[in-house]
Design a protein around this motif. Sequence first.
Motif, PDB file in Angstrom:
ATOM      1  N   GLU A   1      13.040  -4.520  -3.351  1.00  0.00           N
ATOM      2  CA  GLU A   1      12.888  -3.706  -4.545  1.00  0.00           C
ATOM      3  C   GLU A   1      13.802  -4.208  -5.655  1.00  0.00           C
ATOM      4  OE1 GLU A   1      11.567  -0.723  -7.118  1.00  0.00           O
ATOM      5  OE2 GLU A   1      10.743  -1.510  -5.243  1.00  0.00           O
ATOM      6  N   GLN A   2      15.044  -4.566  -5.302  1.00  0.00           N
ATOM      7  CA  GLN A   2      15.969  -5.108  -6.295  1.00  0.00           C
ATOM      8  C   GLN A   2      15.459  -6.442  -6.854  1.00  0.00           C
ATOM      9  OE1 GLN A   2      19.455  -5.026  -3.734  1.00  0.00           O
ATOM     10  NE2 GLN A   2      20.400  -3.429  -4.996  1.00  0.00           N
ATOM     11  N   LYS A   3      14.904  -7.280  -5.985  1.00  0.00           N
ATOM     12  CA  LYS A   3      14.338  -8.548  -6.445  1.00  0.00           C
ATOM     13  C   LYS A   3      13.186  -8.300  -7.416  1.00  0.00           C
ATOM     14  CE  LYS A   3      15.352 -11.428  -2.387  1.00  0.00           C
ATOM     15  NZ  LYS A   3      14.746 -12.236  -1.298  1.00  0.00           N
ATOM     16  N   ARG A   4      12.321  -7.360  -7.062  1.00  0.00           N
ATOM     17  CA  ARG A   4      11.162  -7.078  -7.913  1.00  0.00           C
ATOM     18  C   ARG A   4      11.608  -6.577  -9.277  1.00  0.00           C
ATOM     19  NH1 ARG A   4       8.432  -2.948  -9.561  1.00  0.00           N
ATOM     20  NH2 ARG A   4       9.700  -1.485  -8.350  1.00  0.00           N
ATOM     21  N   GLU A   5      12.592  -5.700  -9.303  1.00  0.00           N
ATOM     22  CA  GLU A   5      13.079  -5.174 -10.573  1.00  0.00           C
ATOM     23  C   GLU A   5      13.712  -6.276 -11.420  1.00  0.00           C
ATOM     24  OE1 GLU A   5      15.680  -2.027  -9.484  1.00  0.00           O
ATOM     25  OE2 GLU A   5      14.055  -0.618  -8.994  1.00  0.00           O
ATOM     26  N   GLN A   6      14.469  -7.164 -10.760  1.00  0.00           N
ATOM     27  CA  GLN A   6      15.083  -8.271 -11.486  1.00  0.00           C
ATOM     28  C   GLN A   6      14.018  -9.211 -12.037  1.00  0.00           C
ATOM     29  OE1 GLN A   6      18.535  -8.948 -12.227  1.00  0.00           O
ATOM     30  NE2 GLN A   6      17.357 -10.282 -13.598  1.00  0.00           N
ATOM     31  N   ASP A   7      12.988  -9.461 -11.237  1.00  0.00           N
ATOM     32  CA  ASP A   7      11.909 -10.335 -11.692  1.00  0.00           C
ATOM     33  C   ASP A   7      11.212  -9.739 -12.912  1.00  0.00           C
ATOM     34  OD1 ASP A   7      12.513 -12.028  -9.637  1.00  0.00           O
ATOM     35  OD2 ASP A   7      10.774 -11.502  -8.391  1.00  0.00           O
ATOM     36  N   GLU A   8      11.003  -8.461 -12.916  1.00  0.00           N
ATOM     37  CA  GLU A   8      10.360  -7.806 -14.052  1.00  0.00           C
ATOM     38  C   GLU A   8      11.230  -7.931 -15.295  1.00  0.00           C
ATOM     39  OE1 GLU A   8       9.602  -3.848 -12.764  1.00  0.00           O
ATOM     40  OE2 GLU A   8       7.839  -4.384 -11.558  1.00  0.00           O
ATOM     41  N   ARG A   9      12.557  -7.771 -15.135  1.00  0.00           N
ATOM     42  CA  ARG A   9      13.453  -7.927 -16.282  1.00  0.00           C
ATOM     43  C   ARG A   9      13.426  -9.370 -16.796  1.00  0.00           C
ATOM     44  NH1 ARG A   9      16.722  -4.400 -13.151  1.00  0.00           N
ATOM     45  NH2 ARG A   9      17.920  -6.149 -12.307  1.00  0.00           N
ATOM     46  N   ASP A  10      13.405 -10.325 -15.866  1.00  0.00           N
ATOM     47  CA  ASP A  10      13.348 -11.728 -16.267  1.00  0.00           C
ATOM     48  C   ASP A  10      12.050 -12.033 -17.020  1.00  0.00           C
ATOM     49  OD1 ASP A  10      15.788 -12.191 -15.124  1.00  0.00           O
ATOM     50  OD2 ASP A  10      15.004 -13.065 -13.279  1.00  0.00           O
ATOM     51  N   ASP A  11      10.941 -11.484 -16.540  1.00  0.00           N
ATOM     52  CA  ASP A  11       9.659 -11.683 -17.226  1.00  0.00           C
ATOM     53  C   ASP A  11       9.701 -11.099 -18.635  1.00  0.00           C
ATOM     54  OD1 ASP A  11       8.534 -13.010 -15.116  1.00  0.00           O
ATOM     55  OD2 ASP A  11       7.365 -11.312 -14.387  1.00  0.00           O
ATOM     56  N   GLU A  12      10.313  -9.940 -18.749  1.00  0.00           N
ATOM     57  CA  GLU A  12      10.406  -9.297 -20.056  1.00  0.00           C
ATOM     58  C   GLU A  12      11.271 -10.129 -21.007  1.00  0.00           C
ATOM     59  OE1 GLU A  12      11.659  -4.975 -22.009  1.00  0.00           O
ATOM     60  OE2 GLU A  12      11.676  -5.260 -19.839  1.00  0.00           O
ATOM     61  N   GLU A  13      12.396 -10.651 -20.477  1.00  0.00           N
ATOM     62  CA  GLU A  13      13.272 -11.486 -21.304  1.00  0.00           C
ATOM     63  C   GLU A  13      12.545 -12.754 -21.765  1.00  0.00           C
ATOM     64  OE1 GLU A  13      16.781 -12.296 -19.094  1.00  0.00           O
ATOM     65  OE2 GLU A  13      17.410 -10.194 -18.982  1.00  0.00           O
ATOM     66  N   LEU A  14      11.803 -13.374 -20.843  1.00  0.00           N
ATOM     67  CA  LEU A  14      11.082 -14.591 -21.182  1.00  0.00           C
ATOM     68  C   LEU A  14      10.016 -14.301 -22.237  1.00  0.00           C
ATOM     69  CD1 LEU A  14       9.985 -17.250 -18.574  1.00  0.00           C
ATOM     70  CD2 LEU A  14       8.592 -16.741 -20.556  1.00  0.00           C
ATOM     71  N   SER A  15       9.290 -13.209 -22.059  1.00  0.00           N
ATOM     72  CA  SER A  15       8.258 -12.835 -23.032  1.00  0.00           C
ATOM     73  C   SER A  15       8.875 -12.577 -24.404  1.00  0.00           C
ATOM     74  CB  SER A  15       7.504 -11.592 -22.558  1.00  0.00           C
ATOM     75  OG  SER A  15       6.807 -11.839 -21.357  1.00  0.00           O
ATOM     76  N   GLU A  16      10.046 -11.947 -24.407  1.00  0.00           N
ATOM     77  CA  GLU A  16      10.714 -11.661 -25.676  1.00  0.00           C
ATOM     78  C   GLU A  16      11.160 -12.943 -26.365  1.00  0.00           C
ATOM     79  OE1 GLU A  16      13.828  -8.971 -24.633  1.00  0.00           O
ATOM     80  OE2 GLU A  16      12.491  -7.220 -24.513  1.00  0.00           O
ATOM     81  N   ARG A  17      11.624 -13.925 -25.593  1.00  0.00           N
ATOM     82  CA  ARG A  17      12.000 -15.208 -26.196  1.00  0.00           C
ATOM     83  C   ARG A  17      10.797 -15.856 -26.867  1.00  0.00           C
ATOM     84  NH1 ARG A  17      14.753 -16.097 -21.278  1.00  0.00           N
ATOM     85  NH2 ARG A  17      13.412 -17.836 -20.639  1.00  0.00           N
ATOM     86  N   LEU A  18       9.655 -15.793 -26.186  1.00  0.00           N
ATOM     87  CA  LEU A  18       8.441 -16.369 -26.756  1.00  0.00           C
ATOM     88  C   LEU A  18       7.975 -15.576 -27.973  1.00  0.00           C
ATOM     89  CD1 LEU A  18       6.080 -18.318 -26.720  1.00  0.00           C
ATOM     90  CD2 LEU A  18       4.985 -16.881 -24.981  1.00  0.00           C
ATOM     91  N   GLU A  19       7.950 -14.260 -27.851  1.00  0.00           N
ATOM     92  CA  GLU A  19       7.519 -13.414 -28.964  1.00  0.00           C
ATOM     93  C   GLU A  19       8.403 -13.651 -30.194  1.00  0.00           C
ATOM     94  OE1 GLU A  19       5.130 -11.139 -29.333  1.00  0.00           O
ATOM     95  OE2 GLU A  19       4.458 -10.492 -27.359  1.00  0.00           O
TER      96      GLU A  19
END
Length: 503
Positions: A192-210
């Motif tokens: 669960e902790q891994k999944r939450e971290q992965d979601e945060r990483d995806d959000e950060e990456l998307s924000e860098r692109l946006e």
Amino acid sequence: MSPVQIPPTPPNGLNGHVQPLTAPVSSINSLSFSTRALHIGSEPSLSASNGVVPELSLSTTYQQSKVGQHRGYEYSRSDNPTRRALERQLASLEGNADRLLEENLVAEGLNEGWEAGSAAVAFASGSAATATVISGLASRGGHIVSVGDVYGGTSRYMLKVAQELQGTTTSFVDLSYQLDQARQVLKGETEEQKREQDERDDEELSERLEGAIREDTKVIWVETPTNPMLSLVPIALIARVAKKHGIPLVVDNTFSNPYYQNPLTLGASVVVHSATKYLGGHSDVLGGVIVTPIPSLLSRFRFLQNANGNVPSPFDCWLLIRSLKTLTIRSREHGLNALRVARWLQEVGVPAGLVRDVRYPGLKRAIESKGERRERELAWEQLSAEAKKWIVKQGFSAESEGGFPSGGMVSFHILSEEEGSQTNSAAAERFLEGLELFALAESLGGVESLAELPLKMTHGGVAPERRAQLGINGELIRLSVGIEDGDDLVADVERSLRAAIEL
């Protein structure tokens, strides 16, 4: 096995030279990658002699029965039977793009009289394909968002040609999960902790692109794996952002190849290759390719192919057809050997003080940073269905000890401990010049193993500050692992590394 002919009508705003699509029948289209590689484009019915090898058509012009009436060919720059066979073969292998194109043509009501040919467009080189995409989509003041770790020739075109001559600007953005190498996976970390971290990483990456996208952004350009750091970019995630903004996502698939990765099936709009590399596979032919199932983009690229004349010779097309028939078995050997070399570097070279770090997408380390763990999982997720099926049959999984085969490229930093390693490449040069099986040479993807120093070779033209940001320094070595015996390759690396470091 005879091809389905879509009847031609007057050109759709292109020119009278563009030929109609010759689409594979569904029975062929549904077969495996290896079978399509052997048969699509090489149907005996297309040969005057029923030959199982496509004919090498060298004619530069073709007789017409009446003015404007011909058998599909007028002038070889515009179209050529051997090149058409290659383009059909390439379209089939790169995500079954001709099938996707047919679906799009039907959806857009363009299937009657389609004039812009197969979904793959062949060029004289990878650089010609790159130039065509950029000039075709982002010229006249457009803006490109590019992955930061991009091939030196691509960044050169973006900055020295597109920007200076066409007014195109480029923003380079890190789109990988390797931003923080120091964050180690916590012991006892739950799923669960891994999944939450992965979601945060995806959000950060998307924000860098946006944050990099502007009103005038015309293209999002990525490589994955990148050259030379072998970082991975999440294609599906980037594709969702691109689609949201209505921007084509272009993926340079050269460092992988269609056997291991199909970006079109993950949401990419366009795929480009330097066909000189894995597609050719024998270091004896120059070529490039653009593949897209989007009719409007394909029409534009096909027009530019003819207008600019950056086409491969018939003999180069014939050589590529020959080479693509063995892409599957070559790719498998490349992957197994590269994993073997990467594991030795990580499991022996690092503890022995010979190597600082190792880059290989499928490598599983005993202790992984979050970025390394995420990229390994991404390497598994982005495997093509064909490659994953074979890899599983070999006994590998995403969590296999040591990792799984994911391509033929390996990068690592030699542990020189010399002052000024950012520019001091003495240890790396001793290693490279001491190799016997790995040839010291640029390029990649051939059956023979190659090694190079990106700092002074493939990426010598990249700005020093950008090289420093990416980790391209005097210690970085890039290997293109061939299909020689794996034991011999590991022994060559070990012998030369020890001689270079243990002076």
